[in-house]
Design an enzyme around this catalytic site. Sequence first.
Site, PDB file in Angstrom:
ATOM      1  N   LEU A  39       0.856  -1.181   0.000  1.00 13.48           N
ATOM      2  CA  LEU A  39       0.000   0.000   0.000  1.00 13.48           C
ATOM      3  C   LEU A  39       0.893   1.231   0.000  1.00 13.48           C
ATOM      4  CD1 LEU A  39      -3.036  -0.341   2.467  1.00 13.48           C
ATOM      5  CD2 LEU A  39      -3.114   0.267   0.056  1.00 13.48           C
ATOM      6  N   ASP A  40       0.570   2.223  -0.829  1.00 17.92           N
ATOM      7  CA  ASP A  40       1.333   3.462  -0.847  1.00 17.92           C
ATOM      8  C   ASP A  40       1.360   4.083   0.548  1.00 17.92           C
ATOM      9  OD1 ASP A  40       1.713   3.262  -3.614  1.00 17.92           O
ATOM     10  OD2 ASP A  40      -0.171   4.293  -4.031  1.00 17.92           O
TER      11      ASP A  40
END
EC number: 5.4.99.25
Length: 284
Positions: A39-40
């Site tokens: 996930l960013d």
Amino acid sequence: MANALLVAAYKPPFLSSNACLSRLKKHFGMSKAGYLGTLDPFAKGVLVVGFGSYTRLFPHLQKVPKAYRATLWLGAKSASLDIEHIESIEIIPEYNQSDIEKILFSLKGTFDYTPPAFSAKHINGQRAYKLAREGKVFTLQQIQMSIYNITLLSYHHPFVHFEVSVSEGAYVRSIGEIIAKKLGVNGVLSSLERISEGQMSVSATEQIRILNPLEYLPYPQLENMHRFSKQMYDGKKITLKNAQKGKYIVCFEDFFSIIEIFSNGGIQYILNRIEYVDTFKKTR
């Protein structure tokens, strides 16, 4: 404490996936662990984490479609396509909501695209985002993504709030960029939340959910196999006559295995002797 776990954790925004993983290792007191899909840092939501031998299940888990909610900020420009590296903000005129809905609808399907420079893709052994932060110039190869569904949730200019379900290999930041380009402007994601990976999910209030891996494997369970328990525990060759070829889960009292049956009845151990978390024995 179990030696293996599969959990869905809710990652808060502005924390890297690796930092979230470190917290979870400390929480569970386990050192061997990995996560399913990055996930960013600015994003929040579901991060599926395996501990111990359950990391071996990652290639087999049913992890699509991946579902996200995102907010696209029209008129903003960022090399990372999110709010972490804003370069400029342009005041732009408002659009008709119907025009935005048409653009979103047009994106359904499978197509090739160039992933963002700020991504976990590898360039000569290095992560693309590290090179991008150093100002290095490079070109990423096009990859394929499928958008299964995309829905406009609201439009409050200049913010477009939408929900999307996608395949592996899809970057929602790039979807935001594509939408903005079709409107003739720059655009970045101001928020991103992963709702689920396949059927694996957890809410922000729940924070951590322990998952039964047997519920997220896409293979049928082979019944009446108890007489082969010792042979399979030892990884010995067996022949299963009259069994249809394919991949199966075989559950025993203290472990389960994933096998492939061939047309001649022979089997191959794909994963053998995977231990249960005590809570999940005989639940499938």
